[in-house]
Design a protein around this motif. Structure first.
Motif, PDB file in Angstrom:
ATOM      1  N   GLU A   1      -6.145   5.978   5.829  1.00 58.88           N
ATOM      2  CA  GLU A   1      -5.052   6.935   5.608  1.00 58.88           C
ATOM      3  C   GLU A   1      -5.556   8.364   5.430  1.00 58.88           C
ATOM      4  O   GLU A   1      -5.019   9.298   6.021  1.00 58.88           O
ATOM      5  CB  GLU A   1      -4.210   6.535   4.394  1.00 58.88           C
ATOM      6  N   ARG A   2      -6.586   8.549   4.632  1.00 63.35           N
ATOM      7  CA  ARG A   2      -7.069   9.909   4.370  1.00 63.35           C
ATOM      8  C   ARG A   2      -7.535  10.616   5.646  1.00 63.35           C
ATOM      9  O   ARG A   2      -7.136  11.768   5.887  1.00 63.35           O
ATOM     10  CB  ARG A   2      -8.195   9.868   3.331  1.00 63.35           C
TER      11      ARG A   2
ATOM     12  N   VAL B   1       0.850  -1.184   0.000  1.00 64.41           N
ATOM     13  CA  VAL B   1       0.000   0.000   0.000  1.00 64.41           C
ATOM     14  C   VAL B   1       0.889   1.239   0.000  1.00 64.41           C
ATOM     15  O   VAL B   1       1.629   1.475   0.965  1.00 64.41           O
ATOM     16  CB  VAL B   1      -0.929   0.023   1.234  1.00 64.41           C
TER      17      VAL B   1
ATOM     18  N   LYS C   1      -6.851   3.096   1.878  1.00 63.96           N
ATOM     19  CA  LYS C   1      -6.419   4.489   1.869  1.00 63.96           C
ATOM     20  C   LYS C   1      -7.589   5.426   2.188  1.00 63.96           C
ATOM     21  O   LYS C   1      -7.432   6.381   2.945  1.00 63.96           O
ATOM     22  CB  LYS C   1      -5.789   4.858   0.526  1.00 63.96           C
ATOM     23  N   ALA C   2      -8.754   5.139   1.641  1.00 60.97           N
ATOM     24  CA  ALA C   2      -9.922   6.000   1.880  1.00 60.97           C
ATOM     25  C   ALA C   2     -10.412   5.893   3.319  1.00 60.97           C
ATOM     26  O   ALA C   2     -10.765   6.901   3.940  1.00 60.97           O
ATOM     27  CB  ALA C   2     -11.048   5.637   0.912  1.00 60.97           C
ATOM     28  N   ARG C   3     -10.454   4.673   3.843  1.00 57.57           N
ATOM     29  CA  ARG C   3     -10.972   4.465   5.202  1.00 57.57           C
ATOM     30  C   ARG C   3     -10.037   4.982   6.286  1.00 57.57           C
ATOM     31  O   ARG C   3     -10.485   5.577   7.258  1.00 57.57           O
ATOM     32  CB  ARG C   3     -11.177   2.979   5.466  1.00 57.57           C
TER      33      ARG C   3
ATOM     34  N   VAL D   1      -6.536  -1.683  -1.759  1.00 58.96           N
ATOM     35  CA  VAL D   1      -5.645  -0.545  -1.512  1.00 58.96           C
ATOM     36  C   VAL D   1      -6.452   0.749  -1.492  1.00 58.96           C
ATOM     37  O   VAL D   1      -6.282   1.593  -0.599  1.00 58.96           O
ATOM     38  CB  VAL D   1      -4.510  -0.490  -2.567  1.00 58.96           C
ATOM     39  N   ALA D   2      -7.335   0.931  -2.460  1.00 55.52           N
ATOM     40  CA  ALA D   2      -8.149   2.149  -2.519  1.00 55.52           C
ATOM     41  C   ALA D   2      -9.034   2.270  -1.274  1.00 55.52           C
ATOM     42  O   ALA D   2      -9.150   3.355  -0.698  1.00 55.52           O
ATOM     43  CB  ALA D   2      -8.998   2.152  -3.784  1.00 55.52           C
ATOM     44  N   ASP D   3      -9.633   1.175  -0.860  1.00 56.43           N
ATOM     45  CA  ASP D   3     -10.494   1.178   0.332  1.00 56.43           C
ATOM     46  C   ASP D   3      -9.684   1.473   1.594  1.00 56.43           C
ATOM     47  O   ASP D   3     -10.106   2.269   2.439  1.00 56.43           O
ATOM     48  CB  ASP D   3     -11.207  -0.170   0.452  1.00 56.43           C
TER      49      ASP D   3
ATOM     50  N   ALA E   1      -6.248  -3.944  -5.983  1.00 54.06           N
ATOM     51  CA  ALA E   1      -6.392  -2.507  -6.244  1.00 54.06           C
ATOM     52  C   ALA E   1      -7.576  -1.929  -5.455  1.00 54.06           C
ATOM     53  O   ALA E   1      -7.484  -0.838  -4.884  1.00 54.06           O
ATOM     54  CB  ALA E   1      -6.562  -2.247  -7.728  1.00 54.06           C
ATOM     55  N   ALA E   2      -8.657  -2.666  -5.409  1.00 54.77           N
ATOM     56  CA  ALA E   2      -9.834  -2.208  -4.647  1.00 54.77           C
ATOM     57  C   ALA E   2      -9.520  -2.179  -3.151  1.00 54.77           C
ATOM     58  O   ALA E   2      -9.938  -1.260  -2.442  1.00 54.77           O
ATOM     59  CB  ALA E   2     -11.028  -3.111  -4.920  1.00 54.77           C
TER      60      ALA E   2
ATOM     61  N   ASP F   1      -9.530  -8.503  -5.048  1.00 59.37           N
ATOM     62  CA  ASP F   1      -9.050  -7.424  -5.907  1.00 59.37           C
ATOM     63  C   ASP F   1      -8.114  -6.534  -5.092  1.00 59.37           C
ATOM     64  O   ASP F   1      -8.560  -5.755  -4.252  1.00 59.37           O
ATOM     65  CB  ASP F   1     -10.246  -6.624  -6.429  1.00 59.37           C
TER      66      ASP F   1
END
Length: 162
Positions: free
Chosen positions: A154-155, A97, A150-152, A146-148, A143-144, A141
């Protein structure tokens, strides 16, 4: 006073904990507890990190709810994965990640969150703190995921600490 008690809340907590763990609370235990409560924070002061300033209290509250719900959901997912393991074995993988976080306290909180959520294990942090390697119990998945992640996690931490 700051020199004698560099962390007053820690000292008070240590004193109360000492009395609770060493019954009956008498004068001798109170003196020992006070000694520990004063000496321990004073001697470990250089080991404590710098003070952290949390910038967005509402984001902290939202993150706590997200982590709590994530823990519940992950518990159910891991239980489901274990129960169906004979029909379909889990596909545990290492997922890299990429990170945008730079604050050491934020990285520490992210490591704790990752540890608390079942099915994920923080295995390695890149030397330059640019990425973390996680072992994830069951991922379809990457990529999904990693995106989840980061959104949940890290952001909001970026909003809170940086």
């Amino acid at each position: 006073m700051k020199r004698l008690l560099p962390a007053p809340l820690l000292s008070a907590s240590l004193f109360v904990l000492w009395l609770v763990l060493n019954p009956p609370p008498g004068a001798g235990q109170a003196i020992l507890g006070a000694t520990v409560a004063v000496l321990l924070p004073a001697t470990t002061a250089p080991l404590r990190p710098l003070r952290v300033r949390l910038r967005r209290p509402a984001t902290v509250a939202r993150l706590l709810v997200v982590v709590g719900l994530g823990v519940l959901q992950s518990n159910l997912d891991v239980a489901r994965g274990i129960l169906r393991s004979r029909a379909r074995p889990s596909t545990g993988v290492f997922v890299k990640v990429p990170l945008e976080l730079t604050d050491p306290s934020a990285l520490a909180v992210l490591a704790m969150i990752t540890t608390v959520v079942p099915g994920t294990v923080w295995t390695e942090l890149a030397i330059d703190h640019s990425a973390v390697l996680l072992h994830v119990f069951d991922v379809d998945d990457e990529a999904a995921f990693v995106a989840d992640f980061k959104a949940r996690y890290e952001r909001p931490l970026k909003e809170i600490f940086e």
